[in-house]
Design a protein around this motif. Sequence first.
Motif, PDB file in Angstrom:
ATOM      1  N   UNK A  54       9.190  65.825  15.978  1.00 56.19           N
ATOM      2  CA  UNK A  54      10.504  66.231  15.476  1.00 56.19           C
ATOM      3  C   UNK A  54      11.572  65.306  16.037  1.00 56.19           C
ATOM      4  N   UNK A  55      12.527  64.962  15.193  1.00 57.38           N
ATOM      5  CA  UNK A  55      13.676  64.176  15.624  1.00 57.38           C
ATOM      6  C   UNK A  55      14.870  65.116  15.709  1.00 57.38           C
ATOM      7  N   UNK A  56      15.449  65.233  16.904  1.00 57.63           N
ATOM      8  CA  UNK A  56      16.636  66.057  17.095  1.00 57.63           C
ATOM      9  C   UNK A  56      17.843  65.135  17.142  1.00 57.63           C
ATOM     10  N   UNK A  57      18.712  65.242  16.148  1.00 53.55           N
ATOM     11  CA  UNK A  57      19.828  64.321  15.992  1.00 53.55           C
ATOM     12  C   UNK A  57      21.096  64.884  16.621  1.00 53.55           C
ATOM     13  N   UNK A  58      21.774  64.067  17.434  1.00 56.36           N
ATOM     14  CA  UNK A  58      23.098  64.418  17.901  1.00 56.36           C
ATOM     15  C   UNK A  58      23.975  64.676  16.682  1.00 56.36           C
ATOM     16  N   UNK A  59      25.124  65.348  16.845  1.00 55.59           N
ATOM     17  CA  UNK A  59      25.859  65.894  15.698  1.00 55.59           C
ATOM     18  C   UNK A  59      26.045  64.923  14.540  1.00 55.59           C
ATOM     19  N   UNK A  60      25.692  65.406  13.350  1.00 56.83           N
ATOM     20  CA  UNK A  60      25.915  64.655  12.109  1.00 56.83           C
ATOM     21  C   UNK A  60      26.956  65.344  11.233  1.00 56.83           C
ATOM     22  N   UNK A  61      27.503  66.468  11.695  1.00 55.50           N
ATOM     23  CA  UNK A  61      28.633  67.069  10.997  1.00 55.50           C
ATOM     24  C   UNK A  61      29.834  66.127  11.118  1.00 55.50           C
ATOM     25  N   UNK A  62      30.701  66.163  10.128  1.00 58.37           N
ATOM     26  CA  UNK A  62      31.861  65.276  10.139  1.00 58.37           C
ATOM     27  C   UNK A  62      32.709  65.554  11.377  1.00 58.37           C
ATOM     28  N   UNK A  63      32.973  64.511  12.152  1.00 57.12           N
ATOM     29  CA  UNK A  63      33.711  64.686  13.393  1.00 57.12           C
ATOM     30  C   UNK A  63      34.738  63.575  13.565  1.00 57.12           C
TER      31      UNK A  63
ATOM     32  N   UNK B  69      20.392  59.566  18.601  1.00 54.13           N
ATOM     33  CA  UNK B  69      21.673  59.417  17.927  1.00 54.13           C
ATOM     34  C   UNK B  69      21.446  58.583  16.676  1.00 54.13           C
ATOM     35  N   UNK B  70      21.939  59.049  15.525  1.00 52.00           N
ATOM     36  CA  UNK B  70      21.668  58.352  14.265  1.00 52.00           C
ATOM     37  C   UNK B  70      22.049  56.877  14.364  1.00 52.00           C
ATOM     38  N   UNK B  71      23.229  56.605  14.842  1.00 55.53           N
ATOM     39  CA  UNK B  71      23.678  55.214  14.918  1.00 55.53           C
ATOM     40  C   UNK B  71      22.969  54.459  16.039  1.00 55.53           C
TER      41      UNK B  71
ATOM     42  N   UNK C 285      21.692  68.937  16.086  1.00 57.05           N
ATOM     43  CA  UNK C 285      22.521  69.438  17.176  1.00 57.05           C
ATOM     44  C   UNK C 285      23.842  69.895  16.554  1.00 57.05           C
ATOM     45  N   UNK C 286      24.149  71.183  16.655  1.00 59.37           N
ATOM     46  CA  UNK C 286      25.321  71.737  15.976  1.00 59.37           C
ATOM     47  C   UNK C 286      26.305  72.319  16.991  1.00 59.37           C
ATOM     48  N   UNK C 287      27.601  72.218  16.665  1.00 53.14           N
ATOM     49  CA  UNK C 287      28.667  72.518  17.632  1.00 53.14           C
ATOM     50  C   UNK C 287      29.588  73.579  17.034  1.00 53.14           C
ATOM     51  N   UNK C 288      29.157  74.837  17.086  1.00 49.94           N
ATOM     52  CA  UNK C 288      29.957  75.923  16.527  1.00 49.94           C
ATOM     53  C   UNK C 288      30.857  76.576  17.569  1.00 49.94           C
ATOM     54  N   UNK C 289      30.865  76.076  18.791  1.00 53.05           N
ATOM     55  CA  UNK C 289      31.625  76.734  19.849  1.00 53.05           C
ATOM     56  C   UNK C 289      33.106  76.383  19.839  1.00 53.05           C
TER      57      UNK C 289
END
Length: 710
Positions: free
Chosen positions: A193-202, A155-157, A265-269
């Motif tokens: 590789x670093x897989x980041x939990x969602x960084x899209x504006x939420x 998680x970024x934060x 990590x992207x949330x298009x659902x």
Amino acid sequence: MTQSVQTLPRASREFPLGLHGITRGRLQDSHANAAVWAPAIPSMDVHWLRSDGTWTSETLVGLDGGVHHGVVGPIEPGSLYAFWPTGQEPPGIIGEAQLLLDPYARAVETVDTETGTDESPVRSYYSVFLEHAFDWGDSERPGTPWRDTVIYEAHVKGLTRLHPEVPEDLRGTYAGLAHPAMVTYLRDLGVTAVELLPVHFHIDEPHLEPLGLSNYWGYNTLGFFAAHTDYATASARAAGPAAVLDEFKSMVRTLHEAGLEVILDVVYNHTAEGEQHRPALCWRGLGDLDYYRHDGAGRYVDTTGCGNTLDFSQPRVVEFALDSLRYWAEECQIDGFRFDLAVTLARDEHNAFTPRHPFLVAAGASKALRGTKLITEPWDIGPDGWKTGRFPVGWADWNDGFRDTLRDFWLRDVAALAGGGRGASPARLAGCLAGSADTFGASGRSALASINLITAHDGFTLADLTAYERKHNEANGEGNRDGHGDNRSYNHGAEGRTEDEGILAARERSARNLMASLLISLGVPMLTAGDEFGRSQGGNNNAYCQDTEVAWVHWPADAASRRMLEATRTLLTIRKDFLAAQPPTFPSRGDQSTLLWFNASGLPMTAHEWDDPHTRTVQLLLGSRGGTINGLVVINGALEDVRVHLPSAWIQQEQGVGSDQPRWFSRTFDSAAAGVFGAPGAGTPDAAGDRLRSGEPDMVAADSVRIYRC
């Protein structure tokens, strides 16, 4: 220097969607082309904030295929804007009330308006017109092959919020993740590789605010083209959306320069608009029946558990998700994507999953996404929603079967044995270590389609798997009803914290057993941040709303943490040596790969032994092309020490992978010895020194993994 064009033909285009500056030749104009898909609305206005601080609007005069479009301006980069149906009364003062966001906005700004009472400010969201250029310099994507990939989910934060070596003003930010202390740590650990939990504006769900909680994980997207503002430093936020995006891109560039890939990590659902009765923020107002999936009675069909489901049987919704992916891949140089509840993205007009869904086909064939890593969470909560192994070639799946099997063998079975019961044979475990061919082979996919994991953000941490048998989510404000109840964990005799040294030692050993099994398996391993040194969440297995020290990564320096970290680093080095030459196909004989199984006596496993639950000890000989033997892994899932005979040379020759000369095995790792052979508690070997010949006996401690180099 750019020049202003004073006159501009009032022509517009229905693509690209969103708000984009207009360039005539090499001249940048102060106008923009606006386009938004809203097929149910007869006419659409765009409202924007002018440089003098006043709001203005213009009707989009073009309409093609449900897309309203027009040229608007002059409009300055950084201006707020929003859409609203022509002729309809706005819900309040423009600039303060919630209009309709642009689904393609490159940034989203939160506007809080004071109410003049003791109540909280009224919150609304506006799109930001962003024209952005970034200097990537000589930075290049690492392009790490799947075979060499080790994913680190973070998680970024939370990753840097408590990091003592990251300056305080950078902690919990994009810049903090790019700080040399963090980059050096990741490289030294051995992940790629670093897989980041969602960084899209939420945004937060409404039920969290009265509880004093927030959506920490971020699976509640409001801007699929916008970086989350709160993860930027205070200075970047003060400078505006362009500076926030610069900081995000700088993070990606720095990680790339260190050879580390960035996966999102992207949330298009689903979207943050939530249940059907809640106010429109964007898609619901633009076209509720077009964007969201409904049943015959007009009710939402919810396969996500989040109140709404984007309808991927609608071509424009598929286009929307693909456009977002292309933006992050091309403009932000992202290396891969993990798709949350990915089954929802592949449901057709009948709400049925199909591996040849247009979205999956288009993403796999997209030139912009070529070379990116496409990873599914292969389930949702809809009908027939579990699809691990069913996605097409070119995609990789989170392997929940791997997760459950390892937890069963090393935790639930051990608990049963300790209670006088019976565990299982190593057959299922062996199948997972060999790449889960039963799950992925039938569809023509390889072991590299399996993302192997023991933990993820959702669920117990590795340390908590060994310390809790029940979830402890009371702090989430839902009466401990949330979170999964089937954790397959084992507390080793005490729930949670204990001072019992025997229990603590057993927990550490179990954690090392799980980590060792993960990192010597075929497939692509994923670690959860902090598991490498024993991070705990106090038994909370659903910390989605805990933007607190419960979920932030602590960076302890105690002896137990150092032991686990050293073991993880050692195992990652061993993995690189053992598996670097493994081909992408499933194990086979001859010159393809070596994956041979032996019993405790050093003889090939029999069918009876594979099925016998009393067989809890197995040896795995690992090799690579040309019959080269790289190492031996001994798994002892029994609760007593076992004398094993290392596989002899003539058996290797019989299998076609060796000569009649003896092979030497050097002890390298022992989970019963804190991961480093020779540490206290390692047991007494039967042969002098740490090197043994094939066929010689060695004593392997109960409930442990021992690894030898050849």
